[in-house]
Structure formats: C-alpha cells, structure tokens
Design a protein around this motif. Structure first.
Motif, mmCIF file in Angstrom:
data_model
loop_
_atom_site.group_PDB
_atom_site.id
_atom_site.type_symbol
_atom_site.label_atom_id
_atom_site.label_comp_id
_atom_site.label_asym_id
_atom_site.label_seq_id
_atom_site.Cartn_x
_atom_site.Cartn_y
_atom_site.Cartn_z
ATOM 1 N N ASP A 137 0.842 -1.190 0.000
ATOM 2 C CA ASP A 137 0.000 0.000 0.000
ATOM 3 C C ASP A 137 0.884 1.249 0.000
ATOM 4 O O ASP A 137 1.732 1.396 0.881
ATOM 5 C CB ASP A 137 -0.879 -0.041 1.252
ATOM 6 C CG ASP A 137 -1.884 1.084 1.340
ATOM 7 O OD1 ASP A 137 -1.908 1.965 0.462
ATOM 8 O OD2 ASP A 137 -2.656 1.091 2.316
ATOM 9 N N ILE A 138 0.669 2.149 -0.948
ATOM 10 C CA ILE A 138 1.476 3.380 -1.003
ATOM 11 C C ILE A 138 1.120 4.354 0.118
ATOM 12 O O ILE A 138 1.798 5.358 0.296
ATOM 13 C CB ILE A 138 1.374 4.089 -2.369
ATOM 14 C CG1 ILE A 138 -0.071 4.526 -2.647
ATOM 15 C CG2 ILE A 138 1.925 3.209 -3.480
ATOM 16 C CD1 ILE A 138 -0.216 5.443 -3.841
ATOM 17 N N TYR A 139 0.076 4.047 0.872
ATOM 18 C CA TYR A 139 -0.299 4.885 2.002
ATOM 19 C C TYR A 139 0.325 4.393 3.307
ATOM 20 O O TYR A 139 0.013 4.895 4.379
ATOM 21 C CB TYR A 139 -1.823 4.953 2.132
ATOM 22 C CG TYR A 139 -2.450 5.705 0.985
ATOM 23 C CD1 TYR A 139 -2.514 7.098 0.989
ATOM 24 C CD2 TYR A 139 -2.942 5.030 -0.124
ATOM 25 C CE1 TYR A 139 -3.071 7.794 -0.075
ATOM 26 C CE2 TYR A 139 -3.500 5.723 -1.193
ATOM 27 C CZ TYR A 139 -3.564 7.099 -1.159
ATOM 28 O OH TYR A 139 -4.103 7.792 -2.215
ATOM 29 N N THR A 140 1.211 3.409 3.219
ATOM 30 C CA THR A 140 1.910 2.888 4.387
ATOM 31 C C THR A 140 3.165 3.718 4.617
ATOM 32 O O THR A 140 4.039 3.779 3.758
ATOM 33 C CB THR A 140 2.299 1.408 4.180
ATOM 34 O OG1 THR A 140 1.107 0.651 3.962
ATOM 35 C CG2 THR A 140 3.044 0.862 5.376
ATOM 36 N N PRO A 141 3.294 4.375 5.785
ATOM 37 C CA PRO A 141 4.489 5.189 6.043
ATOM 38 C C PRO A 141 5.715 4.313 6.286
ATOM 39 O O PRO A 141 5.626 3.242 6.874
ATOM 40 C CB PRO A 141 4.118 5.995 7.290
ATOM 41 C CG PRO A 141 3.065 5.185 7.979
ATOM 42 C CD PRO A 141 2.339 4.424 6.901
ATOM 43 N N LEU A 142 6.857 4.812 5.815
ATOM 44 C CA LEU A 142 8.124 4.084 5.930
ATOM 45 C C LEU A 142 9.166 4.931 6.644
ATOM 46 O O LEU A 142 9.141 6.161 6.582
ATOM 47 C CB LEU A 142 8.675 3.755 4.537
ATOM 48 C CG LEU A 142 7.825 2.927 3.595
ATOM 49 C CD1 LEU A 142 8.527 2.799 2.243
ATOM 50 C CD2 LEU A 142 7.539 1.561 4.183
ATOM 51 N N TRP A 143 10.106 4.246 7.280
ATOM 52 C CA TRP A 143 11.366 4.851 7.726
ATOM 53 C C TRP A 143 12.434 4.357 6.762
ATOM 54 O O TRP A 143 12.542 3.154 6.519
ATOM 55 C CB TRP A 143 11.754 4.390 9.132
ATOM 56 C CG TRP A 143 10.980 4.979 10.251
ATOM 57 C CD1 TRP A 143 10.233 4.304 11.159
ATOM 58 C CD2 TRP A 143 10.901 6.354 10.628
ATOM 59 N NE1 TRP A 143 9.683 5.165 12.070
ATOM 60 C CE2 TRP A 143 10.076 6.438 11.763
ATOM 61 C CE3 TRP A 143 11.436 7.524 10.104
ATOM 62 C CZ2 TRP A 143 9.789 7.649 12.392
ATOM 63 C CZ3 TRP A 143 11.138 8.735 10.724
ATOM 64 C CH2 TRP A 143 10.326 8.787 11.858
ATOM 65 N N VAL A 144 13.210 5.271 6.226
ATOM 66 C CA VAL A 144 14.301 4.915 5.328
ATOM 67 C C VAL A 144 15.586 5.470 5.931
ATOM 68 O O VAL A 144 15.679 6.661 6.228
ATOM 69 C CB VAL A 144 14.074 5.489 3.912
ATOM 70 C CG1 VAL A 144 15.227 5.136 3.003
ATOM 71 C CG2 VAL A 144 12.754 4.985 3.332
ATOM 72 N N THR A 145 16.565 4.604 6.109
ATOM 73 C CA THR A 145 17.852 4.994 6.681
ATOM 74 C C THR A 145 18.936 4.719 5.651
ATOM 75 O O THR A 145 18.957 3.651 5.040
ATOM 76 C CB THR A 145 18.144 4.190 7.961
ATOM 77 O OG1 THR A 145 17.068 4.392 8.884
ATOM 78 C CG2 THR A 145 19.448 4.624 8.604
ATOM 79 N N GLY A 146 19.816 5.691 5.461
ATOM 80 C CA GLY A 146 20.911 5.520 4.513
ATOM 81 C C GLY A 146 21.638 6.817 4.272
ATOM 82 O O GLY A 146 21.470 7.796 5.006
ATOM 83 N N THR A 147 22.440 6.815 3.224
ATOM 84 C CA THR A 147 23.259 7.975 2.890
ATOM 85 C C THR A 147 22.579 8.809 1.818
ATOM 86 O O THR A 147 22.304 8.324 0.726
ATOM 87 C CB THR A 147 24.655 7.520 2.421
ATOM 88 O OG1 THR A 147 25.237 6.718 3.465
ATOM 89 C CG2 THR A 147 25.549 8.708 2.137
ATOM 90 N N LEU A 148 22.327 10.058 2.164
ATOM 91 C CA LEU A 148 21.668 10.993 1.256
ATOM 92 C C LEU A 148 22.699 11.626 0.331
ATOM 93 O O LEU A 148 23.805 11.949 0.760
ATOM 94 C CB LEU A 148 20.950 12.087 2.061
ATOM 95 C CG LEU A 148 20.072 13.033 1.275
ATOM 96 C CD1 LEU A 148 18.826 12.311 0.769
ATOM 97 C CD2 LEU A 148 19.666 14.221 2.140
ATOM 98 N N LYS A 149 22.322 11.806 -0.920
ATOM 99 C CA LYS A 149 23.193 12.464 -1.898
ATOM 100 C C LYS A 149 22.427 13.580 -2.586
ATOM 101 O O LYS A 149 21.240 13.418 -2.893
ATOM 102 C CB LYS A 149 23.641 11.473 -2.974
ATOM 103 C CG LYS A 149 24.468 10.328 -2.476
ATOM 104 C CD LYS A 149 24.763 9.375 -3.612
ATOM 105 C CE LYS A 149 25.537 8.176 -3.098
ATOM 106 N NZ LYS A 149 25.664 7.143 -4.114
ATOM 107 N N VAL A 150 23.093 14.686 -2.808
ATOM 108 C CA VAL A 150 22.523 15.719 -3.671
ATOM 109 C C VAL A 150 22.712 15.182 -5.078
ATOM 110 O O VAL A 150 23.833 15.020 -5.546
ATOM 111 C CB VAL A 150 23.237 17.075 -3.486
ATOM 112 C CG1 VAL A 150 22.765 18.065 -4.539
ATOM 113 C CG2 VAL A 150 23.014 17.610 -2.081
#
Length: 177
Positions: A137-150
């Motif tokens: 379901d696209i209405y399910t909230p997620l936590w995403v952990t990782g390295t952000l890049k511009v």
C-alpha cells in the motif's frame, strides 16, 4: 583494563543498534525556499489530475503556472553524504523478480503520486534499496535509513533533487509514534 574494554564494547554496540534521529523534510530545503512556501498563496486544485485524469507522463510532474518554489530543486549542501533517517511514503518505480520494490520515490505526504500539486523536487527523494521491500500500500508510512546524496534525478514521473542509498527500510509502527 579488560573490564573497561568490555564496558566500552557493550556501550558502543548499544549505540550501533539505536536508530538515528528523524530528519525533517524541511531540512532538505534551503531557508529561502522555506520562507517562500510560508508566503505562498493558496493553490487551485481544479485540474484534470485532481479529477482522476492523468496525462500519459504520469502525475508527479509539476504543471505550469505554480509559484517558483514549487519547481525548486535547490538543495542544502551540508546534507550531501549525510547518514539520515527519513520518514515518508513510497511511490514505487521498479521491482525485482520477487515483486519487492528496489527503486522508489519517497515523498513527505501520502498520496503525492495522485494529488496535485506534487512536492517540489527538493522534497522528493529517489530511494535505491537493492534488498527490496514488499509494498502492499502506497499509504503505508516508511522509515528509510541511509546515505543521502545531492543528485538530480529526472524521469517521466517526477524530478527529484536528492537520492538515498538505503541500508534499511521499514514500515512505521505504532511504537514509533
């Protein structure tokens, strides 16, 4: 000495299991964009997309005539390379042979793929997650952990100003709230 080493090892292993603090979506916008959003007039939601009619390109591209901040791909340089935990909602793009999402946009509010206007590019994050996650379901909230890049990303569906190489993706639970 050995006792100090064991205490230090236990302390460090406990920290390694603790989650990062949440990164707020506004931290991905320069202060000038935040101010522009605060001063933005109401947006008219009367469009073909609002009525459920989408163009052949999809529904996340910005339509013409919105305030400039709604097209902003200005980023915050200090966020580049930062290890973060960001909460949001998935917009699936690619799945593996097992049906798990391995590539998706993360957006700050549910339904961004079907409501207008979509978030500006600096509020869309392309998530690469080779392990994949089963999304029911696209209405399910997620936590995403990782390295952000511009990283500027553009496809037929949307434009994003950031990408994140995820080490962990999980569903938000009641215990998180």
């Amino acid at each position: 000495m050995r006792r100090i080493f064991l205490i230090a090892l236990l302390f460090c292993s406990g920290l390694a299991r603790a989650e990062l603090p949440e990164t707020d979506w506004l931290e991905l916008m320069p202060k000038s964009d935040q101010k522009a959003l605060e001063e933005m007039p109401e947006i008219d939601h009367n469009s073909p997309e609002a009525n459920g009619t989408f163009s052949n390109k999809g529904g996340l591209k910005q339509s013409k005539g919105l305030p400039a901040v709604m097209y902003s791909s200005k980023t915050v340089a200090s966020m580049n390379g930062k290890h973060i935990r960001l909460g949001g909602y998935p917009v699936p793009l690619e799945t593996d042979a097992k049906g798990k999402s391995t590539l998706f946009f993360l957006v700050p509010y549910p339904g961004a793929c079907i409501h207008v206007p979509p978030p500006p590019p600096n509020q869309l994050v392309l998530v690469r997650y080779p392990k994949g996650l089963k999304l029911d379901d696209i209405y399910t909230p997620l936590w995403v952990t990782g390295t952000l890049k511009v990283e500027k990303v553009s496809n037929d569906l949307a434009d994003a100003a950031y990408a994140l190489d995820a080490g962990q993706v999980r569903v938000v639970t009641d215990a998180d709230l």
